[in-house]
Design an enzyme around this catalytic site. Structure first.
Site, short mmCIF file in Angstrom:
data_model
loop_
_atom_site.label_atom_id
_atom_site.label_comp_id
_atom_site.label_asym_id
_atom_site.label_seq_id
_atom_site.Cartn_x
_atom_site.Cartn_y
_atom_site.Cartn_z
N GLU A 189 1.20 -0.16 -4.93
CA GLU A 189 0.40 1.04 -5.12
C GLU A 189 1.38 2.19 -4.94
OE1 GLU A 189 -3.35 3.61 -3.36
OE2 GLU A 189 -2.04 2.49 -2.02
N ASP A 248 0.81 -1.20 0.00
CA ASP A 248 0.00 0.00 0.00
C ASP A 248 0.86 1.26 0.00
OD1 ASP A 248 -2.64 1.44 0.53
OD2 ASP A 248 -1.49 2.04 2.30
#
Length: 600
Positions: A304, A271
């Site tokens: 990401e 993330d």
């Protein structure tokens, strides 16, 4: 109790990442657990067991404390710092009662795997389905949907973060105990059973991990290991994690290896790595994963990364979520132009063409914040990019959690889904979209008192610059993340897919995925883009040369008017079309909101 494999124990002990190592006393058959904690700011550390026994840990070099203690799996414990501060293990393998409760000793070697020979699937076969386990009821209940996903044509499930977070309701990005699966979802063995079951159905499992920050409650590292953080860099979550430190790097690398080895996950989605300033840590993590995992296993590391560091995709990382691709498609489908969509409202068709041709749209250009963003990406294969129309962020970070089916017309949405599922990029679906559910997906948490109030106010203020929410009374209508009803309203029922109106959407997705499995996936290795042509505003034609030499072509028109193709598909194999009849096909006419997909 089974003994942990010596290699595994040696690795944990060598890297010293706050981990438990269980060993066996061969003479007495007595379970022994080694407790270790990096606490450089502490004068004394002890481990207190749930039966009240207190064992002082021995100080070692570089701020470490460690001791072998006679106890086994299932034992509850906590660390006691300087005789008064009681804290959970920052690398707890399980929590007995939420983030502030006691940690629990876990023997990962004891689980009887039913699919020990599973080696995963190559990346080009990936069709990803993002799931929030909590909304399904937990690990055991989530297994129920796996046959449905396999039947649909999914080959990988991506689980939103599973780490222990405060309370029972959370997206998972507020984790405090990143080694412990969320206790409200189930036990470590139940998570393993979920993964085992997925493997038996041919499904890979990707776990979303958060290495850029900890949540606002339940993490005590700063009280006895201040060096874990650096005050000179502030993030939206506070002081940045200090990845310059060896102990910090080991902590997160060991976490990655735990999911891949102890739980046998097939990959990780990292993330928001743009919030990690030391990009060399990411490279090290990828290298350590590569060296630790046998070469006959398919392991995939997905980023990401708002910074669009294309170079990382050549340094051990498999692919990146392509926010640029989502954002341009979302703008074209909905006309929305506030927030980050403002970067895509100028020359949107040119940006659409660049995304199809080169992957990233921002490759060094200035973002709306005035900073250069991105690196050249046109040399990367299409499979380096994960494409999606919806995910937890893009739905849940809307004020009212609307899904795309509520924001655009059905024909335009189908054109975008065709592009999503039949282009050479790796597609990702968000739970429920395959049958056109209209249930919202909200942002939800389970905080209390002042923290709950601050989270609610912060959430509502995120939208104050949007025209619709410029007045406080409108912001008050945004659901309170801590209201249990906000969570309940986000739940979806998979039986809904059999209801009238939903079956047609499910059949649409199923048909497209069947075509992808038959005509595209086998030939994705060595695929390259050949040409992307702008036909008119909101209309493009893209061709790729597949690995077997055949040419895949997708023509889409999101405009209100028909468009003439420069070269009609003619005798090419008609793979799929939407709103295109035979005359249109042979004459090379793209009606409004239509798509043609063909192979030579």
């Amino acid at each position: 109790m089974d003994t942990l494999a010596p290699r595994h124990g040696a690795r944990l002990q060598k890297h010293g990442a706050h981990l438990q190592t269980q060993v066996q006393n061969p003479a007495q058959q007595e379970a022994i657990t080694q407790f270790s904690l990096w606490a450089p700011d502490a004068d004394a550390v002890a481990v207190k067991l749930e039966n009240g026994q207190l064992h002082d840990l021995q100080p070692l070099a570089d701020g470490w404390f460690s001791r072998l203690v006679p106890c086994g799996a299932g034992t509850g414990y906590q660390f006691v710092i300087n005789d008064h501060l009681k804290v959970p293990d920052p690398a707890s393998r399980a929590q007995l009662d939420d983030v502030l409760g006691m940690s629990c000793v876990v023997d990962h070697a004891a689980y009887p795997w039913q699919n020990p020979d599973w080696r995963g699937r190559p990346w080009h076969e990936a069709i990803i389905y993002e799931v929030h386990v909590g909304l399904l009821g937990g690990f055991a209940e989530a297994e129920v949907i796996l046959p449905h996903l396999a039947e649909l044509g999914i080959t990988a499930i991506e689980l939103m973060p599973l780490n222990e977070f405060p309370g029972a309701r959370n997206w998972g990005y507020d984790g405090a105990e990143i080694f412990a699966p969320e206790s409200s979802y189930g036990t470590p063995d139940e998570l393993k059973h979920l993964i085992d079951t997925a493997h038996s159905l041919g499904l890979m499992v990707i776990i979303d991990v958060v290495y850029n920050h900890f949540g606002p409650e339940g993490n005590f590292l700063g009280q006895y290991a201040k060096g874990f953080f650096r005050e000179d860099i502030q993030t939206p979550w506070g002081a940045a994690i200090d990845f310059r430190r060896r102990e910090v790097r080991d902590f997160f690398c060991e976490n990655a290896l735990m999911w891949l080895e102890d739980y046998r996950a097939d990959g990780l989605r990292l993330d928001a790595v743009h919030a990690i300033s030391e990009k060399d840590f990411l490279v090290e993590l990828a290298e350590r994963v590569s060296s630790a995992i046998p070469s006959n296993r398919h392991i995939h590391l997905i980023l990401e990364n708002e910074a669009n560091n294309a170079s990382l995709l050549e340094q051990g990382f498999t692919a990146q979520w392509n926010d640029d691709g989502h954002n341009i498609l979302h703008h074209l489908l909905t006309g929305e132009k506030e927030g980050y969509y403002s970067e895509f409202m100028e020359s949107p068709t040119t940006k659409l063409a660049r995304f199809l041709r080169e992957g990233f749209i921002f490759q060094g250009e200035a973002s709306r914040h005035g900073h250069a963003r991105g690196e050249p990406s046109g040399h990367l294969p299409p499979t380096a990019f994960v494409l999606f129309l919806q995910n937890h962020d893009q739905v849940g970070n809307r004020a009212f959690g609307e899904r795309l089916i509520e924001l655009t017309d059905e024909d335009s949405l189908k054109v975008a889904v065709i592009l999503l599922l039949l282009s050479p990029m790796v597609p990702l679906l968000f739970m429920g979209e395959e049958w056109g559910t209209r249930k919202p997906f909200f942002y939800f948490t389970d905080h209390h008192d002042e923290l709950a109030k601050a989270v609610c106010e912060g959430r509502r203020n995120e939208f104050r610059e949007f025209e619709l929410f410029s007045h406080p009374e409108m912001r008050e209508k945004i659901p309170d993340p801590n209201d249990p009803q906000t969570y309940v309203n986000s739940m979806i029922d998979y039986r809904e897919r059999h209801e009238p109106g939903h079956e047609a959407w499910w059949h649409f997705y199923h048909t497209l995925l069947e075509l992808r499995h038959r005509w595209i996936i086998p030939y994705l290795p060595d695929t390259r883009v050949e040409q992307v042509t702008i036909l008119a505003e909101r209309s493009v034609s893209a061709t790729w040369r597949l690995g077997n030499g055949s040419q895949l072509r997708i023509d889409i028109n999101l405009a209100d008017n028909p468009v003439k193709l420069e070269s009609p598909p003619g005798p090419r194999r008609q793979l799929f079309s939407h709103r295109v009849d035979n005359d249109h096909w042979h004459e090379g006419i793209l009606p409004s909101r239509s798509a043609m997909v063909s192979l030579d």
